[in-house]
Write a protein that holds these residues in place. Sequence first.
Motif, short mmCIF file in Angstrom:
data_model
loop_
_atom_site.label_atom_id
_atom_site.label_comp_id
_atom_site.label_asym_id
_atom_site.label_seq_id
_atom_site.Cartn_x
_atom_site.Cartn_y
_atom_site.Cartn_z
N LEU A 69 -15.54 -6.29 -0.74
CA LEU A 69 -15.10 -5.56 -1.56
C LEU A 69 -13.96 -5.39 -1.81
O LEU A 69 -13.21 -5.52 -1.89
N VAL A 70 -13.55 -4.51 -3.50
CA VAL A 70 -12.99 -4.54 -3.62
C VAL A 70 -12.60 -3.14 -4.24
O VAL A 70 -13.04 -2.37 -4.93
N ASP A 71 -11.13 -2.69 -3.77
CA ASP A 71 -10.90 -0.80 -3.53
C ASP A 71 -9.49 -1.07 -5.16
O ASP A 71 -8.42 -1.55 -4.97
N THR A 72 -9.62 -0.91 -6.08
CA THR A 72 -9.03 -0.49 -7.08
C THR A 72 -7.70 0.77 -7.02
O THR A 72 -6.93 0.32 -7.99
N HIS A 73 -7.38 0.79 -6.17
CA HIS A 73 -6.52 2.65 -6.58
C HIS A 73 -6.70 3.16 -4.95
O HIS A 73 -7.57 4.25 -4.40
N ARG A 74 -5.51 2.12 -4.22
CA ARG A 74 -5.34 3.56 -2.67
C ARG A 74 -3.64 3.53 -2.31
O ARG A 74 -2.75 2.60 -3.04
N ASP A 101 2.30 -9.36 5.32
CA ASP A 101 2.19 -9.71 6.46
C ASP A 101 0.46 -9.98 7.13
O ASP A 101 -0.29 -10.36 7.96
N SER A 102 -0.36 -8.90 6.34
CA SER A 102 -1.54 -8.65 6.65
C SER A 102 -2.52 -9.49 6.40
O SER A 102 -4.28 -9.68 6.84
N GLY A 103 -2.52 -10.71 5.59
CA GLY A 103 -3.49 -11.62 5.15
C GLY A 103 -4.48 -10.47 4.25
O GLY A 103 -5.31 -11.33 3.91
N ILE A 104 -4.57 -9.94 3.50
CA ILE A 104 -5.05 -9.01 2.55
C ILE A 104 -4.81 -10.02 1.06
O ILE A 104 -4.14 -9.89 0.47
N ARG A 105 -5.95 -10.01 0.38
CA ARG A 105 -5.59 -9.83 -1.05
C ARG A 105 -5.05 -8.28 -2.25
O ARG A 105 -5.94 -7.93 -1.46
N ALA A 106 -4.15 -8.89 -2.93
CA ALA A 106 -3.71 -7.18 -3.26
C ALA A 106 -2.89 -7.23 -4.51
O ALA A 106 -2.67 -8.50 -4.91
N ILE A 154 -4.94 -3.81 6.87
CA ILE A 154 -5.55 -4.29 8.21
C ILE A 154 -7.36 -3.45 8.50
O ILE A 154 -7.85 -4.03 8.36
N GLU A 155 -7.46 -1.86 8.19
CA GLU A 155 -8.27 -0.75 8.05
C GLU A 155 -9.65 -1.27 6.79
O GLU A 155 -10.18 -1.57 6.93
N ALA A 156 -8.42 -2.05 5.50
CA ALA A 156 -9.62 -1.95 4.58
C ALA A 156 -10.10 -3.51 4.96
O ALA A 156 -11.12 -3.49 4.63
N LEU A 157 -9.15 -4.54 5.67
CA LEU A 157 -9.80 -5.62 6.35
C LEU A 157 -10.79 -5.61 6.72
O LEU A 157 -12.30 -5.90 6.70
N ASP A 158 -10.77 -4.50 8.16
CA ASP A 158 -11.62 -4.71 8.82
C ASP A 158 -13.20 -3.84 8.25
O ASP A 158 -14.42 -3.83 9.33
N ALA A 159 -13.26 -3.16 7.64
CA ALA A 159 -14.56 -2.33 6.78
C ALA A 159 -14.42 -3.44 5.39
O ALA A 159 -15.29 -2.63 4.74
N GLY A 160 -14.19 -4.40 5.73
CA GLY A 160 -15.10 -5.36 4.24
C GLY A 160 -14.36 -5.12 2.61
O GLY A 160 -14.26 -6.00 1.94
N ILE A 161 -13.13 -4.61 2.67
CA ILE A 161 -12.43 -4.99 1.34
C ILE A 161 -10.77 -5.93 1.83
O ILE A 161 -10.44 -5.89 2.33
N THR A 162 -12.09 -7.45 0.50
CA THR A 162 -10.87 -8.22 0.63
C THR A 162 -9.55 -8.06 0.03
O THR A 162 -8.83 -8.67 -0.14
N THR A 163 -9.92 -7.58 -1.01
CA THR A 163 -8.62 -6.92 -2.50
C THR A 163 -8.24 -5.67 -1.94
O THR A 163 -9.57 -4.93 -2.77
N ILE A 164 -7.94 -5.09 -2.82
CA ILE A 164 -7.08 -3.65 -2.79
C ILE A 164 -5.80 -3.87 -3.79
O ILE A 164 -5.08 -4.77 -3.92
#
Length: 438
Positions: free
Chosen positions: A60-65, A142-147, A110-120
């Motif tokens: 999933l992709v979150d475009t504004h957080r 450090d989180s490992g997310i795509r951002a 990390i919260e986002a990754l845990d919820a299936g959000i791979t890009t933020i």
Amino acid sequence: MTTRTLISGGIVFSVDPEIGTLPKGDVLIEDGVIRAVAPEIAVSDARLVDATNRIVLPGLVDTHRHLWQAAVRQIAADWTLGQYVEHMLLQLGPQFAPEDVYVADLLGAIEALDAGITTIMDWSHIIRTPEHADEAVRGLADSGIRAVFGYGNPWSPQAHWYRSDVVRVAERYFSARDSLLTFALASLGPEFGPIEEALVDLVLARELDVRVSTHVGVGLLGQARSVSELHRRGLLGPDLIYVHCNTCTDEEFRMIADSGGHVSISPRVEMQMGHGYPATGRLRAAGLEPSLSVDVVSGVGGSLFAEMRGTLEAERGWQNHLALGRGESLPELTITTEDVVRMATIEGARTLGLDDRIGSLTPGKQADLILLDVELPNLFLVNHLPAAVTLADSQNVEAVFVAGEQVKGGGRMLRHDLSALRERVRSSRDGLLKNWSL
């Protein structure tokens, strides 16, 4: 050495119209890239991930957080927009040290990754010093997310070091275009700041060849007709992301569409904080497919599944309300579960300019994908695939891959000591709230 992973036997929801949906299919990952998607892939030298009774779909992709607020989550659950500006931005915001921003960004990602959000897109309007910027970027890395790191200015007038530090951060951390982290400007824009400062941001972003995200059409502030003003000055373009847009006019939507612009909506926060009724249907009628975002994590939960449901409920409720007012019943729903899944995947990727890399399970794209466990009681028996996705939530996210690297497996985060992080977050939260009260 080539590394291969075969995700086998899952319900593959590719979000790629040429591939479609596979009731039982395989996804082959090689060196972080999707190499093949097919009903069955025969390889003998790949790590096997059994996806039986799992939905396999793009991350999933979150475009504004606003990730910097993660450590004080829930505090704004009952706030209006005015209270949010007063308490969060003007009172709490100045209390954040660079270390607080690091901890919050790490936790929020990390919260986002845990919820299936791979890009933020981290809309980071907490950059009060250059050190705040450094620590925000470090938390994301450090989180490992795509951002997409949205460098944000928290006040007006802009600090004397603002422009030079934007350039410094862009050049120091984001020179490699193929990395997990990319750069954008998070501009206060012409409604939350002077038009002159919005113009500074636009010029700077275009010099750096990055996107600009800005809030427009936010409640009564939308009366400024900022999109019309930017259009009058010839400044609209495909590099702009317009956040919310609730009180923009239909004519302004056409201006955005004609210029190739992109829109990010957050219906749950918009309805709570009085931004105006979510403009989902009006945007789509103008030819704009919005992306989805959680927005204020201090006010609403961080699940993009919840945002999908909120988007559906708000728009369906509005269309039914209009029909009843005409003395009619809708012959069919105007927004579907598949529509919001696309908003949360490929449309999010397009909004961030990353659709050539992510957003669908397409061979050649980065292997950002998630597995949803459908054996849990809330999803058991899949009778309607897009509906199953929108009815899922974080507990269903069994596995998460970012660029082919597995960061969650067996329902647990794999890279982080969450107990140690919890204590760092607690210390940060206690320090921020020690001398603060409503």
